[in-house]
Write an enzyme that holds these catalytic residues in place. Structure first.
Site, mmCIF file in Angstrom:
data_model
loop_
_atom_site.group_PDB
_atom_site.id
_atom_site.type_symbol
_atom_site.label_atom_id
_atom_site.label_comp_id
_atom_site.label_asym_id
_atom_site.label_seq_id
_atom_site.Cartn_x
_atom_site.Cartn_y
_atom_site.Cartn_z
ATOM 1 N N GLU A 33 0.877 -1.169 0.000
ATOM 2 C CA GLU A 33 0.000 0.000 0.000
ATOM 3 C C GLU A 33 0.918 1.224 0.000
ATOM 4 O O GLU A 33 1.781 1.328 0.874
ATOM 5 C CB GLU A 33 -0.870 -0.024 1.256
ATOM 6 C CG GLU A 33 -1.928 1.039 1.250
ATOM 7 C CD GLU A 33 -2.784 1.019 2.518
ATOM 8 O OE1 GLU A 33 -3.429 2.031 2.781
ATOM 9 O OE2 GLU A 33 -2.790 -0.010 3.236
ATOM 10 N N ARG A 257 4.801 -12.761 9.819
ATOM 11 C CA ARG A 257 5.519 -11.540 9.468
ATOM 12 C C ARG A 257 6.841 -11.496 10.225
ATOM 13 O O ARG A 257 7.011 -12.116 11.270
ATOM 14 C CB ARG A 257 4.688 -10.282 9.717
ATOM 15 C CG ARG A 257 4.226 -10.059 11.127
ATOM 16 C CD ARG A 257 3.588 -8.657 11.288
ATOM 17 N NE ARG A 257 2.731 -8.242 10.195
ATOM 18 C CZ ARG A 257 2.794 -7.045 9.603
ATOM 19 N NH1 ARG A 257 3.667 -6.157 9.972
ATOM 20 N NH2 ARG A 257 1.964 -6.730 8.661
ATOM 21 N N LYS A 267 4.563 0.974 9.277
ATOM 22 C CA LYS A 267 4.677 2.231 8.538
ATOM 23 C C LYS A 267 4.016 3.376 9.286
ATOM 24 O O LYS A 267 4.520 4.491 9.306
ATOM 25 C CB LYS A 267 4.010 2.073 7.166
ATOM 26 C CG LYS A 267 4.877 1.383 6.146
ATOM 27 C CD LYS A 267 4.181 1.310 4.801
ATOM 28 C CE LYS A 267 3.130 0.233 4.808
ATOM 29 N NZ LYS A 267 2.556 -0.053 3.491
HETATM 30 P P1 ATP Z 1 2.638 -1.883 7.877
HETATM 31 O O1 ATP Z 1 1.804 -2.443 8.981
HETATM 32 O O2 ATP Z 1 4.038 -1.632 8.243
HETATM 33 O O3 ATP Z 1 2.004 -0.721 7.186
HETATM 34 P P2 ATP Z 1 1.523 -3.519 5.897
HETATM 35 O O4 ATP Z 1 1.428 -4.990 5.970
HETATM 36 O O5 ATP Z 1 0.294 -2.735 6.101
HETATM 37 O O6 ATP Z 1 2.696 -3.064 6.825
HETATM 38 P P3 ATP Z 1 1.650 -3.360 3.082
HETATM 39 O O7 ATP Z 1 2.103 -2.239 2.234
HETATM 40 O O8 ATP Z 1 0.210 -3.701 3.090
HETATM 41 O O9 ATP Z 1 2.150 -3.053 4.533
HETATM 42 O O10 ATP Z 1 2.530 -4.665 2.815
HETATM 43 C C1 ATP Z 1 2.938 -5.151 1.574
HETATM 44 C C2 ATP Z 1 3.301 -6.598 1.737
HETATM 45 O O11 ATP Z 1 4.362 -6.738 2.659
HETATM 46 C C3 ATP Z 1 2.127 -7.384 2.292
HETATM 47 O O12 ATP Z 1 2.004 -8.585 1.564
HETATM 48 C C4 ATP Z 1 2.515 -7.640 3.707
HETATM 49 O O13 ATP Z 1 1.956 -8.827 4.181
HETATM 50 C C5 ATP Z 1 4.048 -7.678 3.644
HETATM 51 N N1 ATP Z 1 4.640 -7.313 4.923
HETATM 52 C C6 ATP Z 1 4.455 -6.187 5.632
HETATM 53 N N2 ATP Z 1 5.113 -6.215 6.795
HETATM 54 C C7 ATP Z 1 5.771 -7.395 6.835
HETATM 55 C C8 ATP Z 1 6.639 -8.035 7.769
HETATM 56 N N3 ATP Z 1 6.969 -7.457 8.917
HETATM 57 N N4 ATP Z 1 7.134 -9.249 7.456
HETATM 58 C C9 ATP Z 1 6.810 -9.839 6.289
HETATM 59 N N5 ATP Z 1 6.002 -9.306 5.370
HETATM 60 C C10 ATP Z 1 5.479 -8.102 5.620
HETATM 61 MG MG MG Z 2 -1.424 -2.740 4.961
#
Ligand code: ATP
Ligand code: MG
Length: 551
Positions: A33, A257, A267
Site C-alpha cells: 500500500e 511476518r 509504517k
Molecule cells: P505496515 O503495517 O508496516 O504498514 P503492511 O502490511 O500494512 O505493513 P503493506 O504495504 O500492506 O504493509 O505490505 C505489503 C506486503 O508486505 C504485504 O504482503 C505484507 O503482508 C508484507 N509485509 C508487511 N510487513 C511485513 C513483515 N513485517 N514481514 C513480512 N512481510 C510483511
Molecule cells: Mg497494509
C-alpha cells in the site's frame, strides 16, 4: 551458499503444484500500500515473492494496493519501486489496484445480480451492533432483502455521487451466523468523496481491501498469493468471492511476518517518528526503513542473505537483529576498503625520523579481495594514534604502546616509546618515540616479534571528518509487544557525533561507499557530506558488542 537447503513450506506447495501440473508456471505479486516507505519486514516479503518466481521460473507483479484514496501518495510509489530495484529484483508488470476500479465495479454488479450483495443504509454503529460476537450469531440488516433492481439502482446512485460519505454501503450477502465474523455480510464498497492519486475525482465509491485484493489477484492470474498471518481470517472471504464471481482461482497462503528485536515494523508508527521529527526523515540511518538502512550502509546482499537464512515461518517469532548484522558484516568484510581513522588522538613524534620528510607506504585496500589493489599512506615525523592505544602504566598482557614498549604501526614500522610529554596539568600532550627503519612492513629484517599492531594517521595530512555513531533506536527487545506509547521506548543516545582524523585517501570516497575503519567498524559516506566536511555513518561495529555485554 551452495549447500542443500530444505524447502520452506511455501516452496513445498509450489513444487507440488508444478509437479502435479496444476500450474505450468507460477505468478506471485508484491502488493504494497503506497502509504509509507518500505521497512525490513517488506524486504522479507519481497525476497520471498520475487525469490519464488526466480527459483521456479515464474513472474512477480508489483501491484500497488491503492484502494484507500486518503493516505496514498506518489512519493511513496516512487520510493517503493526504488527499494525493490535496490534489493536486486525486477517486476514483470507494474499494476495498480486502482486500474481495476471499473472491473471491480462490474464484479460488484455481478454479485448484486446473483442476489449476493445489497446496499445497506444502516450506520456503521448499527452494522457493528448487528454483527454479533464470536460466540453469538449476528442479526440480518433490515435492508438485506432489497430486490436486485433496487440494489442495482442504489449502487449506481452511490457511484454517481448521490449520497454522502457513510450514508450507504454495499455488502456481500454471505451468512450472518458464520463462525468467521468476517463472513457476516462484509462491506465491500463504501462511499468516500476523496481525491485519488491516480483516478482523481472519477470515483466516490471505493472497494474495501477484501473486495480488491483477491479480485486483483484473479485479474492478474496470480497463482500463489502470499501474505502475512493476520490475513488468515480473510481467506474464507477471498475464496468465497472468487467462487461466486467465477474468476481465476488464485490461492492465498500465509506466513509469519518478520519481527526483529529492537526494531519496529509499522509504517504508521514510523511515519509518526518522521512527523514528530524524532528522526531526520524516512531515510534517517537509524530507521528500519530500506532507505534508512541503505543510507546507513546496509547492502542488498546482506538483506537477501538474511531473508534466506531466516526462512519462512508459519508462526510469529522474533528474530535477533544480530543475525542481520552478522550477514551485513559477512558481506562488508568482502567489499569494504580498509582505511585508518583515529577517533581520539594523541600525538606521536618519531624523534629519529627527519623533519620535513614524507615517505609513501603501500597498504592493501582489502586483504579479502585480491583485486582491490593498494593505496599509499604518507608517513612522517608527527602522527596521531588512539589515546586508548597507549598506557602509561600498562596492565599485564597489554601489547600496545607503553613507556619502553614496542608496537607495530599498521603497514609501517615498529616504534618504541621513549618519553611521555605532559602539560602543567599532567595531561599527556605528546609521546616521543623512535622507529626501527629495518622493520618496514613487507620488508621487515628486524627479527623482532611485537604482539600489538595499531592504526595511525599522519598528522600533517590527516583529514578531519565527522563520524556519526548510531546505536539502536528502540530500547525494548520486542517493540511489537509494547502497549501504550511506543515513544517511551526510544533510546535517547541513538546518535553520537564525533570529529575524527582520517587518512587522506578518504577524500575520494563517493556517497554510499563502504569502508572498514580499521578496528573501529564499518562506515559509509553520507549524503550530508560537503567539500568542507565529509560525514561518515557507522554502519555496524566490527563485532557484536551487545551480545558481549549480555554474556
Ligand atoms: P505496515 O503495517 O508496516 O504498514 P503492511 O502490511 O500494512 O505493513 P503493506 O504495504 O500492506 O504493509 O505490505 C505489503 C506486503 O508486505 C504485504 O504482503 C505484507 O503482508 C508484507 N509485509 C508487511 N510487513 C511485513 C513483515 N513485517 N514481514 C513480512 N512481510 C510483511
Ligand atoms: Mg497494509
Amino acid at each position: 551458499m551452495t549447500e542443500e537447503k530444505s524447502l520452506n513450506f511455501i516452496e513445498e506447495i509450489v513444487e507440488n503444484d508444478l509437479s502435479s501440473g496444476k500450474y505450468a508456471s507460477i505468478v506471485t505479486r508484491f502488493p504494497p500500500e503506497p502509504n509509507g516507505y518500505l521497512h525490513i519486514g517488506h524486504a522479507k516479503s519481497i525476497c520471498l515473492n520475487f525469490g519464488l518466481a526466480l527459483k521456479y521460473g515464474g513472474k512477480t507483479n508489483l501491484r500497488f494496493d491503492d484502494t484507500n484514496p486518503v493516505t496514498e501518495e506518489t512519493e511513496y510509489v516512487e520510493s517503493i519501486k526504488d527499494d525493490i530495484r535496490w534489493l536486486g529484483f525486477k517486476w514483470a508488470n507494474e499494476f495498480y489496484a486502482s486500474d481495476y476500479f471499473d472491473q471491480l465495479y462490474e464484479f460488484a454488479v455481478k454479485l448484486i445480480k446473483k442476489g449476493l450483495a445489497y446496499v445497506d443504509d444502516s450506520t456503521s454503529e448499527e452494522i457493528a451492533e448487528l454483527k454479533g460476537t464470536p460466540t453469538t450469531s449476528g442479526k440480518e440488516s433490515p435492508y438485506r432483502n432489497r430486490s436486485v433492481e433496487e440494489n442495482l439502482k442504489l449502487y449506481e446512485e452511490m457511484k454517481a455521487g448521490k449520497f454522502k460519505d457513510g450514508e450507504k454501503v454495499l455488502r456481500a450477502k454471505v451468512d450472518m451466523a458464520h463462525v468467521n465474523m468476517l463472513m457476516r455480510d462484509p462491506i465491500i464498497y463504501r462511499i468516500k468523496h476523496a481525491h485519488h492519486h491516480r483516478t482523481g475525482d472519477t470515483w466516490c465509491i471505493y472497494p474495501m481491501y477484501d473486495f480488491a485484493h483477491g479480485q486483483s489477484d484473479a485479474i492478474e492470474k496470480v497463482s500463489h498469493s502470499i501474505c502475512t498471518l493476520e490475513f488468515v481470517p480473510h481467506r474464507d472471504l477471498y475464496n468465497w468471492l472468487i467462487e461466486k464471481l467465477e474468476i481465476y482461482p488464485s490461492k492465498q497462503y500465509e506466513f509469519a511476518r518478520l519481527n526483529m528485536t529492537y526494531t519496529m515494523m509499522s509504517k504508521r508508527k514510523l511515519l509518526q517518528l518522521v512527523n514528530e521529527k524524532i528522526v531526520s526523515g524516512w531515510d534517517d540511518p537509524r530507521m528500519p526503513t530500506l532507505v534508512g538502512a541503505r543510507r546507513r550502509g546496509y547492502t542488498p546482499e546482506a538483506f537477501r542473505d538474511f531473508c534466506d537464512r531466516i526462512g519462512v515461518a508459519k508462526r510469529d517469532n522474533l528474530i535477533d537483529i544480530s543475525l542481520l548484522e552478522f550477514c551485513l558484516r559477512e558481506h562488508l568484510n568482502k567489499i569494504a576498503l580498509r582505511r585508518m581513522v583515529v577517533f581520539d588522538p594523541v600525538k606521536v613524534v618519531i624523534t629519529n625520523f627527519p623533519e620535513g620528510r614524507t615517505e609513501m607506504l603501500p597498504s592493501e585496500n582489502n586483504p579479502e579481495d585480491t583485486n582491490s589493489g593498494i593505496r599509499e599512506l604518507p608517513f612522517s615525523r608527527v602522527l596521531f594514534i588512539e589515546k586508548d592505544d597507549f598506557m602509561e602504566n600498562p596492565a599485564k598482557k597489554y601489547f600496545r604502546l607503553a613507556p619502553g614498549q614496542m608496537v607495530r604501526l599498521k603497514s609501517a614500522y615498529i616504534i618504541k616509546c621513549k618519553n611521555v610529554v605532559k602539560d602543567s596539568a599532567g595531561n599527556i600532550t605528546e609521546l616521543h618515540c623512535t622507529y626501527l627503519p629495518e622493520s618496514k612492513s613487507g620488508s621487515d629484517t628486524s627479527g623482532l616479534h611485537v604482539k600489538g599492531t595499531i592504526h595511525w594517521v599522519n598528522a600533517l595530512t590527516a583529514l578531519p571528518i565527522e563520524a556519526r555513531l548510531y546505536d539502536r533506536l528502540f530500547t525494548a527487545e520486542d517493540m511489537s509487544a509494547i502497549e501504550g506509547d511506543f515513544k517511551e521506548h526510544i533510546n535517547p543516545d541513538s546518535l553520537k557525533i564525533q570529529q575524527v582524523y582520517a587518512e587522506p585517501s578518504l577524500a575520494n570516497a563517493s556517497t554510499g561507499q563502504s569502508f572498514q575503519f580499521l578496528r573501529m567498524g564499518y562506515f559509509c559516506l553520507d549524503k550530508d557530506s560537503s567539500s568542507e566536511q565529509l560525514v561518515f555513518n557507522r554502519t555496524v561495529t566490527l563485532r557484536d558488542t551487545w551480545a558481549k555485554s549480555v554474556k
